[in-house]
Structure formats: C-alpha cells, structure tokens
Write a protein that holds these residues in place. Structure first.
Motif, mmCIF file in Angstrom:
data_model
loop_
_atom_site.group_PDB
_atom_site.id
_atom_site.type_symbol
_atom_site.label_atom_id
_atom_site.label_comp_id
_atom_site.label_asym_id
_atom_site.label_seq_id
_atom_site.Cartn_x
_atom_site.Cartn_y
_atom_site.Cartn_z
ATOM 1 N N UNK A 135 0.789 -1.237 0.000
ATOM 2 C CA UNK A 135 0.000 0.000 0.000
ATOM 3 C C UNK A 135 0.820 1.286 0.000
ATOM 4 N N UNK A 136 1.956 1.307 0.700
ATOM 5 C CA UNK A 136 2.645 2.588 0.883
ATOM 6 C C UNK A 136 4.151 2.439 1.087
ATOM 7 N N UNK A 137 4.696 1.234 1.075
ATOM 8 C CA UNK A 137 6.003 0.972 1.661
ATOM 9 C C UNK A 137 7.165 0.953 0.669
ATOM 10 N N UNK A 138 7.295 2.017 -0.137
ATOM 11 C CA UNK A 138 8.495 2.195 -0.938
ATOM 12 C C UNK A 138 9.605 2.805 -0.085
ATOM 13 N N UNK A 162 -8.037 2.371 3.294
ATOM 14 C CA UNK A 162 -8.822 2.274 4.527
ATOM 15 C C UNK A 162 -8.276 3.165 5.637
ATOM 16 N N UNK A 163 -6.952 3.212 5.913
ATOM 17 C CA UNK A 163 -6.480 4.052 7.018
ATOM 18 C C UNK A 163 -6.778 5.534 6.828
ATOM 19 N N UNK A 211 -8.357 1.754 12.329
ATOM 20 C CA UNK A 211 -6.948 1.426 12.543
ATOM 21 C C UNK A 211 -6.436 2.242 13.722
ATOM 22 N N UNK A 212 -5.271 1.876 14.229
ATOM 23 C CA UNK A 212 -4.694 2.637 15.335
ATOM 24 C C UNK A 212 -4.214 4.000 14.839
ATOM 25 N N UNK A 213 -4.139 4.962 15.743
ATOM 26 C CA UNK A 213 -3.664 6.293 15.361
ATOM 27 C C UNK A 213 -2.240 6.272 14.834
ATOM 28 N N UNK A 230 0.708 5.488 7.668
ATOM 29 C CA UNK A 230 0.144 5.285 6.337
ATOM 30 C C UNK A 230 0.068 6.606 5.581
ATOM 31 N N UNK A 231 -0.474 7.612 6.239
ATOM 32 C CA UNK A 231 -0.682 8.904 5.578
ATOM 33 C C UNK A 231 0.639 9.514 5.092
ATOM 34 N N UNK A 232 1.625 9.565 5.970
ATOM 35 C CA UNK A 232 2.883 10.222 5.616
ATOM 36 C C UNK A 232 3.692 9.395 4.617
#
Length: 370
Positions: free
Chosen positions: A86-89, A107-108, A115-117, A123-125
């Motif tokens: 999903x985001x992990x480059x 979803x996050x 999901x947890x904070x 995820x966002x950053x």
C-alpha cells in the motif's frame, strides 16, 4: 509471451510478509510471485524474515524497509523494485531502479477509526512520499483507483488497474485430523458462514443483527465465524459471547488453516460478507469460486468484483440482510442458481491475468523511469 523490458537482473519483489501468518497482502505476495515466475519473470525476494534472497532476520518490517533495503538495492540495483503493502516504498530513489507500488485500499485514510492512530499517521505520511517516487501505481480494483485519484489526482497518468486472482482456491483435501475436527463441530447442514477478521470495517455486527431478528421470528440459523481478531474487534467479540449466552448458535472458530477454511466455505449453505469497505473483496470471490451462494454489501469494490452473481444489501440494512438470508435458506433452487453463477464470475479473475497486468506495469515503469 510478453516479458518485461530487457533487464540486467531479476525484478526485486517486496517479500516482507512472505514468512508471516497469511494475510491478504501475504497471499497476494505468494500468488503473484508464483504467477510471475510461471511466465518466465525472474524474481529476487526481498525482506522475508528467514527466507528469500535478502532475509531481514530479527528486524521489524518498517525498520528493514527504511534502513536496510536502500543499502541492499544500491549494492546491486535491480531494474524494478515492487512494493506490495500500500505505501512501503523506500524514501529515496535508487539510481537505475524503477519503483512500482501496489495500492490495495485507502482504509487508514478513509476509515481512520478502524486502525490505530500510529498506523493512520504512518500510512498517511509514507503513502504521500511513496506516491511522489513511484513510476507506476498498481491498483487492484477500479474502486481503489477511484479512491486514490480522489485524494491524489496528480498520479492519474501513472496509475493502472490490475485485479487480483482467485484461482488459488481449489476443492480442499482434508486429512484425517481435519475431517475429525469438522465432524466434532457437529454443524447442521444449512449453516451460514462469515470468514474474515472481526474488525469494525468488516461489519460482522450486521450479520449478528440479522441472526437476532430471525431468531426472534422463530427462524434461527447457525452462524459460523472463521477469522482472527483484529484492531477494534473486542466489542464484537463481547457481543458474540453475550448472544451465545442467550442461546444463539454462533460458532466462533478463530483463524483456521486453508484446508479447514475452504472446507467450511464449500460446505456452507450461505456465505455472508457485509463489509463496509473492500479494496477488492477476496473472501466472497473465493466462496463463489467454490460454488457457495454468497451475499455481500453494496459498499466499496464488492459490486464491481461480484457482479450480479451475489445479492447485495446496504451495509446498514439489517432487516434487508435478514430477509435475504431467510429467503435463500428457504429456497434451494435460488441457492443452486447462485452456485452456478458464482464460479462463472470468479473465473474472470486469474493470477495469470494478474501477472500479465503486473508485467505491463513493469514495462511501463522501465520505459518511463524518472
């Protein structure tokens, strides 16, 4: 057979979930790798805990991806690095290597309460950074692509849709211990199955609402839950315990190995999956491939993936779900029709097609490497 653009080495594939208990991303990793290799694509598996070409050992997945992976890539730059989570480059480019990222869902960002904070902010950053670096973004459904472009319209020229496959599911073969386990459950012939985690997003409460309604009307059914606890599952687990104490027949089996899982799925009278959001929705498609009549919600990608082969109800419509369950349990003919329609719909989704679409993404990333 089209191959990726001529390369000096194998494609580097994110394998950080390779050795872990099977999740959706872990299954995607294994099935995609098998399908790519079957089409002649050489792979280097990166970051599995103990196996593959560059195991991470005791390092956590995030620490390895941010700290160790860039050094490994620089030592012998692969033509493509494909991140699957999903985001992990990596946070910086490696000269000579194109980056491909699979986005399964948002979803996050769209459902942060599920999901947890800390994970929401990670995820966002990290996603924002990865989107600036990716040469190609692979979305597993049109729904996920639309969600991504709604938030990040600038990535549209680099985004493609490559649905995942479901033909890893076959008629299960149980050993003697597995048969003994299922026999000991003493399940009735026409039980209803939910399979998946018990988190809030999956909306198991709606199935429980429907079961309560039908029991109150004198039409009870047995509900089997096959899936692990997840973030936020405590509330639904407390409710399950209360309903069982009140006499409802709920069998919460927890996580089950694949042979048991698919045997339960194949033998169910109905599979019910009223999720509030799915980036793809593999469990209902797995049930459909096995010929199990399936009911889904109208949310997320489920209508896109399941088509007309599965009745759909609003994720807040407990009365509607109860009516569909009651109708189907009482209509063997309608269940037979769904049993025939489901495999036809599922046959559209194969891992060979996923591999072909992924290879095309590699081609494009190599041609337009930035």
């Amino acid at each position: 057979m089209r191959r990726p653009v001529s390369t000096l080495g194998p494609i580097a594939l994110d394998a950080t979930l390779w050795d872990e208990p099977t999740t959706g991303i872990g299954l995607y990793t294994h099935c995609l790798a098998d399908a790519l290799q079957a089409q002649g694509v050489a792979l280097s598996l990166m970051g599995a805990r103990t196996s593959g070409d560059h195991p991470r050992g005791a390092q956590k997945r995030t620490a390895w991806t941010l700290g160790s992976l860039p050094r490994v890539l620089r030592q012998s730059p692969p033509p493509v690095y494909h991140a699957l989570g999903n985001f992990n480059l990596p946070l910086r480019r490696v000269p000579g290597t194109a980056y491909v990222l699979t986005v399964l869902d948002l979803v996050p960002l769209d459902m942060p309460s599920t999901v947890s904070k800390p994970f929401h902010w990670q995820f966002r950053m990290w996603l924002a950074r990865s989107l600036t670096l990716a040469d190609r973004l692979v979305c597993i459904s049109e729904c996920t692509r639309d969600d991504l472009l709604r938030r990040f319209p600038q990535v549209e020229p680099r985004t493609v849709v490559v649905p995942i496959g479901v033909d890893h599911v076959n008629v299960p073969e149980l050993d003697a211990a597995g048969e003994d386990f299922l026999r000991a459950l003493s399940l009735p012939k026409d039980y209803v199955l939910y399979a998946g985690s018990l988190d809030v997003r999956k909306n198991v409460d709606l199935v429980l609402d429907a079961q309560e309604r039908l029991a109150a009307q004198g039409r009870p059914f047995t509900l089997v839950l096959a899936g692990q606890s997840w973030f936020g599952s405590g509330k639904v687990e407390t409710r399950i315990a209360r309903l069982r104490s009140e006499g409802l027949d709920i069998r919460a089996l927890g996580y089950q190995p694949s042979a048991i899982f698919y045997a339960l799925m194949r033998r169910a009278a109905l599979f019910v999956f009223p999720s509030r959001y799915e980036g793809f929705g593999l469990p209902p498609l797995e049930a459909m491939r096995l010929g199990t009549p399936t009911v889904v919600s109208t949310a997320g990608s489920l209508p896109e993936v399941c088509g007309d082969a599965a009745p759909a109800v609003d994720p807040d419509d407990a009365e509607g779900l109860a009516a569909v369950i009651d109708r189907l349990l009482g209509s063997p003919a309608e269940r037979r029709a769904l049993s025939e329609a489901g495999p036809r719909q599922a046959a559209k989704y194969t891992w060979a097609r996923t591999a072909e679409g992924t290879r095309a993404a590699y081609d494009a990333a190599l041609r337009h490497r930035r």
